[in-house]
Scaffold this motif. Structure first.
Motif, PDB file in Angstrom:
ATOM      1  N   ALA A  15       0.829  -1.212   0.000  1.00  0.00           N
ATOM      2  CA  ALA A  15       0.000   0.000   0.000  1.00  0.00           C
ATOM      3  C   ALA A  15       0.858   1.255   0.000  1.00  0.00           C
ATOM      4  O   ALA A  15       0.566   2.221  -0.720  1.00  0.00           O
ATOM      5  N   ALA A  16       1.936   1.232   0.775  1.00  0.00           N
ATOM      6  CA  ALA A  16       2.829   2.398   0.832  1.00  0.00           C
ATOM      7  C   ALA A  16       3.490   2.641  -0.525  1.00  0.00           C
ATOM      8  O   ALA A  16       3.603   3.794  -0.971  1.00  0.00           O
ATOM      9  N   ALA A  17       3.915   1.580  -1.184  1.00  0.00           N
ATOM     10  CA  ALA A  17       4.531   1.725  -2.506  1.00  0.00           C
ATOM     11  C   ALA A  17       3.517   2.269  -3.510  1.00  0.00           C
ATOM     12  O   ALA A  17       3.848   3.136  -4.334  1.00  0.00           O
ATOM     13  N   GLY A  18       2.291   1.778  -3.439  1.00  0.00           N
ATOM     14  CA  GLY A  18       1.249   2.282  -4.331  1.00  0.00           C
ATOM     15  C   GLY A  18       0.950   3.751  -4.092  1.00  0.00           C
ATOM     16  O   GLY A  18       0.787   4.522  -5.045  1.00  0.00           O
ATOM     17  N   ASP A  19       0.904   4.140  -2.824  1.00  0.00           N
ATOM     18  CA  ASP A  19       0.674   5.553  -2.493  1.00  0.00           C
ATOM     19  C   ASP A  19       1.821   6.427  -2.998  1.00  0.00           C
ATOM     20  O   ASP A  19       1.599   7.503  -3.562  1.00  0.00           O
ATOM     21  N   ALA A  20       3.048   5.958  -2.786  1.00  0.00           N
ATOM     22  CA  ALA A  20       4.219   6.718  -3.239  1.00  0.00           C
ATOM     23  C   ALA A  20       4.203   6.855  -4.756  1.00  0.00           C
ATOM     24  O   ALA A  20       4.492   7.931  -5.298  1.00  0.00           O
ATOM     25  N   ALA A  21       3.854   5.780  -5.442  1.00  0.00           N
ATOM     26  CA  ALA A  21       3.797   5.820  -6.905  1.00  0.00           C
ATOM     27  C   ALA A  21       2.738   6.810  -7.381  1.00  0.00           C
ATOM     28  O   ALA A  21       2.976   7.595  -8.309  1.00  0.00           O
ATOM     29  N   TYR A  70       6.334  -2.581  -8.083  1.00  0.00           N
ATOM     30  CA  TYR A  70       6.884  -3.136  -6.840  1.00  0.00           C
ATOM     31  C   TYR A  70       5.764  -3.390  -5.834  1.00  0.00           C
ATOM     32  O   TYR A  70       5.698  -4.460  -5.221  1.00  0.00           O
ATOM     33  N   GLY A  71       4.882  -2.429  -5.684  1.00  0.00           N
ATOM     34  CA  GLY A  71       3.744  -2.589  -4.783  1.00  0.00           C
ATOM     35  C   GLY A  71       2.857  -3.752  -5.191  1.00  0.00           C
ATOM     36  O   GLY A  71       2.393  -4.528  -4.351  1.00  0.00           O
ATOM     37  N   GLU A  72       2.619  -3.875  -6.484  1.00  0.00           N
ATOM     38  CA  GLU A  72       1.799  -4.985  -6.980  1.00  0.00           C
ATOM     39  C   GLU A  72       2.486  -6.327  -6.714  1.00  0.00           C
ATOM     40  O   GLU A  72       1.830  -7.309  -6.350  1.00  0.00           O
ATOM     41  N   ASN A  73       3.808  -6.367  -6.889  1.00  0.00           N
ATOM     42  CA  ASN A  73       4.546  -7.603  -6.616  1.00  0.00           C
ATOM     43  C   ASN A  73       4.505  -7.962  -5.131  1.00  0.00           C
ATOM     44  O   ASN A  73       4.400  -9.147  -4.779  1.00  0.00           O
TER      45      ASN A  73
END
Length: 96
Positions: A15-21, A70-73
């Motif tokens: 979730a954090a990676a998705g938010d950052a993206a 990365y978030g999806e992975n």
């Protein structure tokens, strides 16, 4: 510490990676120097500034896409761990 902690951490990191993206994808970094080139007509710096603006824009888009992937992975890994955890529980319950 079991898989549940790892799975929860993976989901939070995903979730954090998705938010950052998402946030990074909105950044218009190249736009910050769009006016530099036209302000320096006839110079070598003007076209270089234009190239830099394009490069920055592309780098931000690439980083955002990479962070999203990365978030999806991470999410897929969490799903995989969760499925394995459930299968292991079922196996052990069948033994009793």
């Amino acid at each position: 510490m079991g898989y549940e902690v790892v799975i929860d951490s993976l989901r939070k990191a995903s979730a954090a990676a998705g938010d950052a993206a998402s946030q990074a994808g909105k950044v218009q970094l190249g736009a910050a120097i769009d006016d530099v080139g036209p302000a320096m007509p006839g110079s070598r710096s003007g076209p270089a500034a234009g190239s830099l603006a394009t490069n920055w824009t592309n780098q931000v888009k690439t980083w955002a896409a990479d962070a999203q992937a990365y978030g999806e992975n991470l999410s897929k890994a969490a799903d995989h761990y969760a499925a394995n955890e459930e299968a292991a529980k079922a196996d052990f319950q069948g033994m009793g």
